[in-house]
Scaffold this motif. Structure first.
Motif, mmCIF file in Angstrom:
data_model
loop_
_atom_site.group_PDB
_atom_site.id
_atom_site.type_symbol
_atom_site.label_atom_id
_atom_site.label_comp_id
_atom_site.label_asym_id
_atom_site.label_seq_id
_atom_site.Cartn_x
_atom_site.Cartn_y
_atom_site.Cartn_z
ATOM 1 N N LEU A 1 0.843 -1.204 0.000
ATOM 2 C CA LEU A 1 0.000 0.000 0.000
ATOM 3 C C LEU A 1 0.879 1.255 0.000
ATOM 4 N N GLN A 2 1.954 1.222 0.784
ATOM 5 C CA GLN A 2 2.880 2.362 0.816
ATOM 6 C C GLN A 2 3.545 2.586 -0.532
ATOM 7 N N ILE A 3 3.995 1.482 -1.139
ATOM 8 C CA ILE A 3 4.639 1.579 -2.460
ATOM 9 C C ILE A 3 3.654 2.176 -3.463
ATOM 10 N N HIS A 4 2.405 1.723 -3.395
ATOM 11 C CA HIS A 4 1.374 2.224 -4.306
ATOM 12 C C HIS A 4 1.153 3.730 -4.102
ATOM 13 N N LEU A 5 1.079 4.155 -2.835
ATOM 14 C CA LEU A 5 0.765 5.559 -2.532
ATOM 15 C C LEU A 5 1.958 6.490 -2.735
ATOM 16 N N ARG A 6 3.153 5.899 -2.772
ATOM 17 C CA ARG A 6 4.367 6.721 -2.881
ATOM 18 C C ARG A 6 4.379 7.569 -4.151
ATOM 19 N N GLN A 7 3.795 7.026 -5.237
ATOM 20 C CA GLN A 7 3.811 7.745 -6.520
ATOM 21 C C GLN A 7 3.049 9.074 -6.473
ATOM 22 N N PHE A 8 2.240 9.258 -5.425
ATOM 23 C CA PHE A 8 1.444 10.498 -5.324
ATOM 24 C C PHE A 8 2.021 11.488 -4.315
ATOM 25 N N GLU A 9 3.186 11.145 -3.752
ATOM 26 C CA GLU A 9 3.685 11.919 -2.608
ATOM 27 C C GLU A 9 3.881 13.405 -2.865
ATOM 28 N N ASP A 10 4.366 13.765 -4.044
ATOM 29 C CA ASP A 10 4.599 15.193 -4.289
ATOM 30 C C ASP A 10 3.491 15.818 -5.124
ATOM 31 N N THR A 11 2.309 15.229 -5.060
ATOM 32 C CA THR A 11 1.185 15.756 -5.830
ATOM 33 C C THR A 11 0.071 16.168 -4.862
ATOM 34 N N LYS A 12 -0.953 16.785 -5.401
ATOM 35 C CA LYS A 12 -2.069 17.177 -4.522
ATOM 36 C C LYS A 12 -2.892 15.963 -4.093
ATOM 37 N N TYR A 13 -2.569 14.793 -4.662
ATOM 38 C CA TYR A 13 -3.315 13.581 -4.325
ATOM 39 C C TYR A 13 -2.580 12.714 -3.306
ATOM 40 N N THR A 14 -1.688 13.311 -2.554
ATOM 41 C CA THR A 14 -0.962 12.518 -1.557
ATOM 42 C C THR A 14 -1.890 12.167 -0.388
ATOM 43 N N ALA A 15 -1.700 10.961 0.151
ATOM 44 C CA ALA A 15 -2.475 10.532 1.332
ATOM 45 C C ALA A 15 -1.632 10.712 2.583
ATOM 46 N N LEU A 16 -0.469 11.366 2.388
ATOM 47 C CA LEU A 16 0.531 11.485 3.450
ATOM 48 C C LEU A 16 0.557 12.903 3.985
ATOM 49 N N GLU A 17 0.704 13.002 5.297
ATOM 50 C CA GLU A 17 0.799 14.327 5.916
ATOM 51 C C GLU A 17 2.121 14.976 5.538
ATOM 52 N N LYS A 18 2.056 16.209 5.114
ATOM 53 C CA LYS A 18 3.291 16.931 4.775
ATOM 54 C C LYS A 18 3.972 17.354 6.074
ATOM 55 N N VAL A 19 5.237 16.945 6.181
ATOM 56 C CA VAL A 19 5.978 17.325 7.385
ATOM 57 C C VAL A 19 6.765 18.594 7.083
ATOM 58 N N THR A 20 6.485 19.640 7.813
ATOM 59 C CA THR A 20 7.239 20.886 7.591
ATOM 60 C C THR A 20 8.281 21.022 8.683
ATOM 61 N N ILE A 21 9.468 21.345 8.250
ATOM 62 C CA ILE A 21 10.590 21.424 9.220
ATOM 63 C C ILE A 21 10.806 22.874 9.612
#
Length: 293
Positions: free
Chosen positions: A273-293
């Motif tokens: 599932l992670q590998i599948h979702l990784r392709q969307f990480e830098d798009t508006k369709y990411t399911a991942l919380e953006k971590v701001t440093i």
């Protein structure tokens, strides 16, 4: 419900899931009686989460290992269990209303067995106004005619609970399986026992009434197919048909896992599932919380 409780539902992991992720009942239909049961993890700021859809015998909590495992990595994962709907169109209308209620314009869907079929049908029916960004299909099918109950599906609504449960239980292979698969089966039997006659009859009706997916409306989307190579309820021919419908799909093969690999092989399933979702990480369709440093 029986007083028997399976090992998994007594486990620390499951108890910690139940205490940390609230079960919500969301009513979306005008008559006010039909409530979706929903577990929703992680920040609501993530607007394109992964939604998990269970098989005939499953309740929303069967994906607790996906919710816990992926939420810990920052993903928003939702598990959604439908109320009683007697047709696929009715289910799709209800699911669309649920997405509207949750203010989700686009989602990724992970569906197991009937859940996978409904995920495909929802994507197809809404092709003119897409709501689905990608699909992960687990032990699923593209045509209900693979079940031998097409002709009798119309009478499921009057069959007693016991008869319906027997039909479902017949698919739970228990020979030559390891402890984790046995645990998963026990947990799913417990879930099956908790369903009412109309919940089970309506799901079996959707599972068996004549219907098939039109892949040409879906196959342009990113699709991952998760399959097990040991015994499970569907035949190899059904698996091959899914591959044929999605020639560009990524195939994630598990050596074993039985009917419920999201429980019995959750670490492997979560990785896919992670590998599948990784392709969307830098798009508006990411399911991942953006971590701001």
């Amino acid at each position: 419900m029986s007083s028997y409780s399976s090992e998994l539902s007594r486990s620390q992991e499951y108890l910690s899931f139940r205490s940390s992720v609230p079960l919500r009942k969301i009513v979306v239909d005008a008559d006010g009686t039909k409530g979706w049961k929903v577990y929703d993890s992680n920040p609501k700021t993530i607007k394109c989460p992964l939604i998990c859809l269970p098989p005939v015998c499953g309740t929303a909590d069967i994906f607790f290992r996906q919710i816990l495992g992926l939420a810990a990595k920052g993903y928003r994962v939702i598990s959604a269990e439908a109320p009683v709907y007697w047709s696929i169109k009715e289910w799709c209308d209800g699911f669309r209303k649920l997405l509207d209620y949750l203010e989700l314009d686009k989602v990724h869907l992970f569906g197991a067995s009937l859940g996978g079929f409904l995920a495909q049908k929802f994507t197809e029916i809404n092709a003119h106004c897409p709501r689905v960004v990608s699909l992960v299909l687990c032990n699923t099918f593209t045509d209900t005619s693979v079940f031998s109950y097409n002709d009798s599906a119309a009478v499921f609504w009057i069959l007693p609970s016991l008869v319906l449960k027997k039909m479902v239980m017949g698919n739970f292979a228990t020979e030559k399986v390891d402890g984790e698969i046995v645990e998963a089966i026990d947990f799913m039997v417990e879930r099956l026992e908790s369903l009412t006659q109309s919940e089970l009859a309506s799901r079996l009706t959707m599972n068996c009434i004549n219907c098939y997916v039109q892949p040409q409306k879906i196959c342009h989307l990113p699709v991952t197919v998760i399959d097990v190579f040991d015994e499970y309820a569907l035949s190899n021919a059904v698996r091959e048909e899914v591959y044929k419908c999605y020639p560009n799909a990524k195939l994630a093969h598990l050596k074993s896992g039985g009917n419920f690999p999201y429980l019995s092989r959750s670490a492997e399933v979560n990785l896919h599932l992670q590998i599948h979702l990784r392709q969307f990480e830098d798009t508006k369709y990411t399911a991942l919380e953006k971590v701001t440093i």
